[in-house]
Design a protein around this motif. Sequence first.
Motif, PDB file in Angstrom:
ATOM      1  N   LEU A  94       0.857  -1.184   0.000  1.00  0.00           N
ATOM      2  CA  LEU A  94       0.000   0.000   0.000  1.00  0.00           C
ATOM      3  C   LEU A  94       0.897   1.238   0.000  1.00  0.00           C
ATOM      4  CD1 LEU A  94      -2.828   1.339   0.327  1.00  0.00           C
ATOM      5  CD2 LEU A  94      -2.476   1.160   2.807  1.00  0.00           C
ATOM      6  N   ALA A  95       0.854   2.012  -1.072  1.00  0.00           N
ATOM      7  CA  ALA A  95       1.662   3.225  -1.199  1.00  0.00           C
ATOM      8  C   ALA A  95       0.794   4.428  -0.852  1.00  0.00           C
ATOM      9  CB  ALA A  95       2.219   3.351  -2.610  1.00  0.00           C
ATOM     10  N   VAL A  96       1.160   5.118   0.219  1.00  0.00           N
ATOM     11  CA  VAL A  96       0.373   6.248   0.726  1.00  0.00           C
ATOM     12  C   VAL A  96       1.203   7.524   0.607  1.00  0.00           C
ATOM     13  CG1 VAL A  96      -0.866   7.194   2.712  1.00  0.00           C
ATOM     14  CG2 VAL A  96      -0.767   4.715   2.364  1.00  0.00           C
ATOM     15  N   GLY A  97       0.568   8.601   0.174  1.00  0.00           N
ATOM     16  CA  GLY A  97       1.194   9.915   0.159  1.00  0.00           C
ATOM     17  C   GLY A  97       0.418  10.854   1.063  1.00  0.00           C
ATOM     18  N   ALA A  98       1.093  11.843   1.634  1.00  0.00           N
ATOM     19  CA  ALA A  98       0.417  12.782   2.532  1.00  0.00           C
ATOM     20  C   ALA A  98       1.193  14.085   2.585  1.00  0.00           C
ATOM     21  CB  ALA A  98       0.274  12.198   3.935  1.00  0.00           C
ATOM     22  N   THR A  99       0.483  15.185   2.818  1.00  0.00           N
ATOM     23  CA  THR A  99       1.159  16.456   3.025  1.00  0.00           C
ATOM     24  C   THR A  99       1.984  16.369   4.315  1.00  0.00           C
ATOM     25  OG1 THR A  99      -0.674  17.415   4.286  1.00  0.00           O
ATOM     26  CG2 THR A  99      -0.724  17.686   1.884  1.00  0.00           C
ATOM     27  N   PRO A 100       2.996  17.224   4.478  1.00  0.00           N
ATOM     28  CA  PRO A 100       3.880  17.105   5.649  1.00  0.00           C
ATOM     29  C   PRO A 100       3.154  17.100   6.989  1.00  0.00           C
ATOM     30  CG  PRO A 100       4.857  18.566   4.033  1.00  0.00           C
ATOM     31  CD  PRO A 100       3.479  18.237   3.521  1.00  0.00           C
ATOM     32  N   SER A 101       2.161  17.976   7.155  1.00  0.00           N
ATOM     33  CA  SER A 101       1.470  18.028   8.444  1.00  0.00           C
ATOM     34  C   SER A 101       0.657  16.770   8.699  1.00  0.00           C
ATOM     35  CB  SER A 101       0.560  19.257   8.509  1.00  0.00           C
ATOM     36  OG  SER A 101      -0.418  19.218   7.486  1.00  0.00           O
ATOM     37  N   LEU A 102       0.057  16.207   7.669  1.00  0.00           N
ATOM     38  CA  LEU A 102      -0.735  14.990   7.836  1.00  0.00           C
ATOM     39  C   LEU A 102       0.163  13.767   7.992  1.00  0.00           C
ATOM     40  CD1 LEU A 102      -3.464  15.829   5.184  1.00  0.00           C
ATOM     41  CD2 LEU A 102      -3.689  15.925   7.672  1.00  0.00           C
ATOM     42  N   ALA A 103       1.318  13.792   7.328  1.00  0.00           N
ATOM     43  CA  ALA A 103       2.270  12.687   7.475  1.00  0.00           C
ATOM     44  C   ALA A 103       2.910  12.668   8.850  1.00  0.00           C
ATOM     45  CB  ALA A 103       3.352  12.787   6.405  1.00  0.00           C
ATOM     46  N   ALA A 104       2.829  13.793   9.578  1.00  0.00           N
ATOM     47  CA  ALA A 104       3.460  13.883  10.893  1.00  0.00           C
ATOM     48  C   ALA A 104       2.633  13.279  12.012  1.00  0.00           C
ATOM     49  CB  ALA A 104       3.758  15.349  11.226  1.00  0.00           C
ATOM     50  N   GLY A 105       1.355  12.988  11.767  1.00  0.00           N
ATOM     51  CA  GLY A 105       0.553  12.474  12.864  1.00  0.00           C
ATOM     52  C   GLY A 105      -0.650  11.658  12.454  1.00  0.00           C
ATOM     53  N   ILE A 106      -1.565  12.263  11.724  1.00  0.00           N
ATOM     54  CA  ILE A 106      -2.831  11.608  11.408  1.00  0.00           C
ATOM     55  C   ILE A 106      -2.642  10.346  10.574  1.00  0.00           C
ATOM     56  CG2 ILE A 106      -4.868  11.872   9.933  1.00  0.00           C
ATOM     57  CD1 ILE A 106      -5.322  14.566  11.098  1.00  0.00           C
ATOM     58  N   VAL A 107      -1.822  10.429   9.534  1.00  0.00           N
ATOM     59  CA  VAL A 107      -1.680   9.271   8.643  1.00  0.00           C
ATOM     60  C   VAL A 107      -0.997   8.096   9.337  1.00  0.00           C
ATOM     61  CG1 VAL A 107      -0.651   8.452   6.488  1.00  0.00           C
ATOM     62  CG2 VAL A 107      -1.810  10.673   6.557  1.00  0.00           C
ATOM     63  N   PRO A 108       0.124   8.288  10.043  1.00  0.00           N
ATOM     64  CA  PRO A 108       0.699   7.146  10.783  1.00  0.00           C
ATOM     65  C   PRO A 108      -0.272   6.545  11.797  1.00  0.00           C
ATOM     66  CG  PRO A 108       2.301   8.913  10.611  1.00  0.00           C
ATOM     67  CD  PRO A 108       1.004   9.470  10.114  1.00  0.00           C
ATOM     68  N   GLN A 109      -1.063   7.396  12.449  1.00  0.00           N
ATOM     69  CA  GLN A 109      -2.050   6.894  13.399  1.00  0.00           C
ATOM     70  C   GLN A 109      -3.096   6.043  12.691  1.00  0.00           C
ATOM     71  OE1 GLN A 109      -3.998   9.982  15.669  1.00  0.00           O
ATOM     72  NE2 GLN A 109      -5.669   8.638  16.303  1.00  0.00           N
ATOM     73  N   ALA A 110      -3.547   6.503  11.528  1.00  0.00           N
ATOM     74  CA  ALA A 110      -4.558   5.757  10.769  1.00  0.00           C
ATOM     75  C   ALA A 110      -3.993   4.430  10.269  1.00  0.00           C
ATOM     76  CB  ALA A 110      -5.059   6.602   9.603  1.00  0.00           C
ATOM     77  N   ILE A 111      -2.749   4.429   9.830  1.00  0.00           N
ATOM     78  CA  ILE A 111      -2.140   3.186   9.351  1.00  0.00           C
ATOM     79  C   ILE A 111      -1.994   2.191  10.500  1.00  0.00           C
ATOM     80  CG2 ILE A 111      -0.026   2.188   8.409  1.00  0.00           C
ATOM     81  CD1 ILE A 111       0.259   4.664   6.674  1.00  0.00           C
ATOM     82  N   ARG A 112      -1.658   2.683  11.684  1.00  0.00           N
ATOM     83  CA  ARG A 112      -1.592   1.786  12.837  1.00  0.00           C
ATOM     84  C   ARG A 112      -2.954   1.141  13.089  1.00  0.00           C
ATOM     85  NH1 ARG A 112      -0.218   4.423  18.484  1.00  0.00           N
ATOM     86  NH2 ARG A 112      -2.300   5.267  18.097  1.00  0.00           N
ATOM     87  N   GLY A 113      -4.022   1.952  13.015  1.00  0.00           N
ATOM     88  CA  GLY A 113      -5.363   1.400  13.176  1.00  0.00           C
ATOM     89  C   GLY A 113      -5.702   0.392  12.098  1.00  0.00           C
ATOM     90  N   LEU A 114      -5.255   0.662  10.871  1.00  0.00           N
ATOM     91  CA  LEU A 114      -5.493  -0.271   9.764  1.00  0.00           C
ATOM     92  C   LEU A 114      -4.806  -1.603  10.027  1.00  0.00           C
ATOM     93  CD1 LEU A 114      -6.424  -0.853   6.797  1.00  0.00           C
ATOM     94  CD2 LEU A 114      -4.219   0.087   6.077  1.00  0.00           C
ATOM     95  N   LEU A 115      -3.555  -1.553  10.461  1.00  0.00           N
ATOM     96  CA  LEU A 115      -2.819  -2.785  10.705  1.00  0.00           C
ATOM     97  C   LEU A 115      -3.430  -3.583  11.863  1.00  0.00           C
ATOM     98  CD1 LEU A 115       0.851  -1.472  10.349  1.00  0.00           C
ATOM     99  CD2 LEU A 115      -0.569  -2.592   8.629  1.00  0.00           C
ATOM    100  N   GLU A 116      -3.887  -2.882  12.893  1.00  0.00           N
ATOM    101  CA  GLU A 116      -4.513  -3.570  14.024  1.00  0.00           C
ATOM    102  C   GLU A 116      -5.826  -4.220  13.620  1.00  0.00           C
ATOM    103  OE1 GLU A 116      -4.870  -0.495  16.894  1.00  0.00           O
ATOM    104  OE2 GLU A 116      -2.776  -0.612  17.568  1.00  0.00           O
ATOM    105  N   ARG A 117      -6.530  -3.601  12.692  1.00  0.00           N
ATOM    106  CA  ARG A 117      -7.844  -4.117  12.287  1.00  0.00           C
ATOM    107  C   ARG A 117      -7.740  -5.172  11.189  1.00  0.00           C
ATOM    108  NH1 ARG A 117     -12.848  -0.544   9.703  1.00  0.00           N
ATOM    109  NH2 ARG A 117     -14.050  -2.321   8.951  1.00  0.00           N
ATOM    110  N   SER A 118      -6.852  -4.929  10.197  1.00  0.00           N
ATOM    111  CA  SER A 118      -6.824  -5.778   9.004  1.00  0.00           C
ATOM    112  C   SER A 118      -5.660  -6.755   8.974  1.00  0.00           C
ATOM    113  CB  SER A 118      -6.772  -4.898   7.744  1.00  0.00           C
ATOM    114  OG  SER A 118      -7.865  -4.003   7.705  1.00  0.00           O
ATOM    115  N   GLY A 119      -4.725  -6.640   9.900  1.00  0.00           N
ATOM    116  CA  GLY A 119      -3.583  -7.529   9.874  1.00  0.00           C
ATOM    117  C   GLY A 119      -2.429  -6.931   9.089  1.00  0.00           C
ATOM    118  N   PRO A 120      -1.326  -7.669   8.966  1.00  0.00           N
ATOM    119  CA  PRO A 120      -0.127  -7.145   8.322  1.00  0.00           C
ATOM    120  C   PRO A 120      -0.371  -6.736   6.869  1.00  0.00           C
ATOM    121  CG  PRO A 120       0.353  -9.166   9.517  1.00  0.00           C
ATOM    122  CD  PRO A 120      -1.140  -9.042   9.485  1.00  0.00           C
TER     123      PRO A 120
END
Length: 327
Positions: A94-120
Amino acid sequence: MELTVWRTFVTVCRLGSLSAAAAELNHTQSAVSRQISGLERQLGVALVRRHARGVRPTPAGEIFQRHALATLREADRAVRAVRDFRDGAPVRPLAVGATPSLAAGIVPQAIRGLLERSGPVRWSLLPGLSAHLHDRVIAGDLDVAVVTDAPPGLPHDPRLERRFLGTDEMVVVLPLGHPRAGQGPVAMRALADETWVEDNDGSAALLRRQAARAEVTARIDLAAADLHGKLALVAAGHAIALVPGVLRRALRADVATVPLVDPPTRGLYTLTPRQDPHPATAALFEQLTTACGEARPTSTSSGSPARAGGGTPSSPPEKPYVGRGEA
């Protein structure tokens, strides 16, 4: 035509130098020159023009460079797909792009939630400005881009699906010793005598517009190369700055934020290809929506202090909004 030669050509164009391209590609300069000359003979047109400081593409070379880049990217995707199949990878990365401010917090947090919910899931994150990320999704380099409607706005492209995540309120970031650090919402007029720092034209335009609404002038006397440099200048006490509210939880410890009365806002969106979307896109969107809601402060227009909180994102603007700051 061999793709190796195409790759040599785009490398020469990117670096503007035959010798630099040769060093990066581990070729000799004469070999690189022969490849470019051979390509020009095949096409029957000059592709590069040599000058005192290196080389640059001709108008024909610029056209070929654009198509060559698209072809090479697709070829690289084909190789990765086959290797993933060979290695038994159940889902493509999964290739994700984000603006600097979103890459600094929201996107990593969302990806962590994705991995916890959907697996590796194999994933990567590429920071960039919205316009650049928009083009990378179209080129097939990104499966999803998390962007803002910052200047010059988000174009409507039929090849992409755009989904609204929420609204972000901008805040002012100050050095810890600033007299207004820790106070409640501040009016823009009260900051008229401050020195400001900015790191891109879009964010500077947003700040000037906010100051004009208050009938004052924002003195943007300092410029930073990026968001990190901008915050470093604030922390050292040289200036104050306007930053996205979603950054509050990810800011360095030696700065403070204060909300603005009637703050400027920007919309947050995801961009995904309409054809062949990544299987994890829908689940990631849900996690991004949750993360945006948790990071979004309550409205400061009534004069109450901004604070982190949950809640659902507000509705998207009824009309496209052009001219908001980017970070």
